[in-house]
Design an enzyme around this catalytic site. Structure first.
Site, PDB file in Angstrom:
ATOM      1  N   LYS A  30       0.835  -1.196   0.000  1.00 14.27           N
ATOM      2  CA  LYS A  30       0.000   0.000   0.000  1.00 14.27           C
ATOM      3  C   LYS A  30       0.873   1.250   0.000  1.00 14.27           C
ATOM      4  O   LYS A  30       2.000   1.232   0.520  1.00 14.27           O
ATOM      5  CB  LYS A  30      -0.880   0.047   1.256  1.00 14.27           C
ATOM      6  CG  LYS A  30      -1.909  -1.043   1.403  1.00 14.27           C
ATOM      7  CD  LYS A  30      -2.644  -0.889   2.726  1.00 14.27           C
ATOM      8  CE  LYS A  30      -3.643  -2.001   2.976  1.00 14.27           C
ATOM      9  NZ  LYS A  30      -4.822  -1.875   2.104  1.00 14.27           N
ATOM     10  N   ARG A  36      -9.831 -11.854   2.852  1.00 15.72           N
ATOM     11  CA  ARG A  36     -10.726 -12.926   2.403  1.00 15.72           C
ATOM     12  C   ARG A  36     -10.035 -14.294   2.467  1.00 15.72           C
ATOM     13  O   ARG A  36     -10.691 -15.319   2.590  1.00 15.72           O
ATOM     14  CB  ARG A  36     -11.223 -12.629   0.993  1.00 15.72           C
ATOM     15  CG  ARG A  36     -10.150 -12.612  -0.075  1.00 15.72           C
ATOM     16  CD  ARG A  36     -10.571 -11.881  -1.327  1.00 15.72           C
ATOM     17  NE  ARG A  36     -10.672 -10.453  -1.080  1.00 15.72           N
ATOM     18  CZ  ARG A  36     -11.043  -9.570  -2.016  1.00 15.72           C
ATOM     19  NH1 ARG A  36     -11.359  -9.985  -3.232  1.00 15.72           N
ATOM     20  NH2 ARG A  36     -11.117  -8.291  -1.721  1.00 15.72           N
TER      21      ARG A  36
END
Length: 465
Positions: free
Chosen positions: A242, A316
């Site tokens: 990020k 996830r």
């Protein structure tokens, strides 16, 4: 954690100042009925009777005063209508001049939450005590406030002090209060049994080693429910790193785990007649020479293979293994909380958790009950037509859809692959954070959707107690 238990007490006619509530539409009538000195004083305080405004009313003595506050409708007090009073009034005891606070008692308590772990120079949080004749509701309200404070504290704590071992310690602390049993899987057993949780967390320092934390409570004869939380204690993005702006709030990426633990605490405190199985998939998505890579293919507890399209879609992955484990116990209901996608925030903003479910009746109940308890969610579709976005040429599924479309939906569709087909399932993609403060809801970590789910569980299971 802020101790809120002494801020809501039974009214035994002990000394306290009165709070006079008026509905905003009745301001002019109320003002006309007041003596001139009261009218002059409230005018000086610029009290115009708008909801949320307040003013001090003079009494007969030098230290004799009370409070007037305007609310939208004093016959139906909302959760937050007394919160500003609890933030701004002088310390002391107060009671409503008429009626009981009802739902507003929770806002009174949460308004006095403070995160002061790292601010030793701050004065202790002020004690503004609300007296109520609704004695039967005191404990339930305090328990709600405590769970909200627990979520806030956990999310506000920086990653250095809220890693996987700290999530485990927090779970054990709550479990000890209610006689629950905690089991933790780590090391070789994690690698063999929960390969995606291991893969996501293996690049972290050994002191922050990944783990699956499970807590069990309740009578095995009662209906079994599973609550699953995403516990990514810090998310660098992995090798798909990020930018610094995207990492700034990633201490909150374990917000799903905080919600799961807060909800479990509520269930146990209320002694709901359920067999509770709570699971937290805890890991740090770090970067080192053994970090998992884009293009890697991971095996899963379920037996599916997953191609890694993006290492920043790691939540996830850990949830997939945890949901598989939850399904093995054959629960009648699975609920998961996760700070899963930026796409959900684009779609519904920071205040509304995006809700996905395979059960229309559950969705309808969540909409109704969330509104009742001032903890709304917003349903988004589990649109199977987007499943092709997760196709892989070399594995059973890809963890990240291509093209940037429907990111929250494709993430939910990924999770759906790990939930048994015949099991009712709720997935809440929550922000767990307030970017700006509101009365009773300070800037920082926040429980969003937890109280609505608890009310749903109360409605579903209290009838059988």
């Amino acid at each position: 954690m802020t101790d809120l238990s002494d801020l809501l007490k039974a009214d035994n006619q002990q000394p306290a100042r009165s709070i006079h509530l008026i509905s905003a539409k009745d301001h002019d009538t109320w003002l006309a009925s007041q003596p001139e000195r009261v009218r002059a004083l409230v005018a000086a305080q610029r009290f115009k009777g708008k909801a949320g405004e307040q003013a001090i009313l003079p009494g007969d003595g030098a230290d004799d005063w009370s409070v007037v506050a305007a609310v939208a409708d004093k016959s139906a007090l909302g959760t937050w209508c007394l919160a500003r009073l609890a933030e701004t009034l002088p310390e002391g005891s107060y009671r409503l001049a008429e009626g009981t606070p009802g739902a507003a008692a929770l806002g009174w308590l949460t308004a006095q939450y403070r995160f002061d772990r790292y601010r030793k120079d701050d004065a202790p949080a002020g004690g503004r005590v609300l007296l109520t004749s609704g004695v039967a509701q005191i404990d339930a309200t305090v328990q709600l406030a405590r769970s909200v404070a627990l979520v806030r504290d956990m999310v506000n704590t920086p990653a250095a002090d809220m890693g996987p071992p700290d999530l485990e310690a927090a779970t054990e602390k709550v479990a000890k209060l209610f006689g629950a049993v905690v089991t933790t899987t780590r090391g070789d057993a994690l690698e063999q049994g929960y390969p995606m949780i291991h893969a996501v967390g293996k690049a972290a320092d050994k002191s922050f080693a990944p783990r699956l934390i499970e807590m069990s409570w309740g009578d095995p004869a009662h209906p079994r429910i599973a609550i699953v939380g995403k516990g990514i204690c810090f998310d660098s993005g992995g090798l798909d790193i990020k930018p610094s702006s995207g990492m700034r709030l990633m201490k909150k990426d374990m917000g799903g785990a905080a919600h799961a633990l807060g909800l479990a605490r509520l269930i146990m405190a209320a002694r709901l007649p359920v067999r509770l199985h709570m699971l937290i998939a805890a890991a740090e998505n770090a970067i080192s020479g053994n970090a998992f890579r884009p293009g890697d293919i991971l095996r899963t507890r379920k037996g599916l293979t997953v191609e890694i399209g993006n290492t920043d879609a790691e939540g996830r992955l850990v949830l997939g293994d945890a949901l598989t484990r939850a399904g093995e116990e054959k629960p009648e209901l699975v609920i998961d909380f996760a700070t899963l996608t930026g796409a959900a925030r684009v779609a519904v903003g920071p205040d509304l958790p995006a809700l996905f479910t395979n059960d229309d009746a559950l969705a309808a109940d969540m909409a109704t009950l969330g509104a009742q308890v001032d903890d709304p969610t917003w349903r988004l579709p589990l649109w199977d037509g987007y499943a092709d976005m997760l196709k892989s040429d070399v594995a059973d599924i890809n963890n990240a859809g291509e093209g940037g479309f429907a990111g929250a939906i494709t993430a939910a569709l990924f999770l759906k692959r790990f939930v048994p087909d015949d099991t009712a399932w709720l997935h809440l993609d929550t922000f767990a954070w307030r970017p700006s403060g509101k009365p009773g809801r300070p800037k920082g970590g926040e429980a969003l959707g937890m109280r609505a789910v608890f009310r749903l569980l109360q409605q579903r299971y209290e009838r059988t107690s």
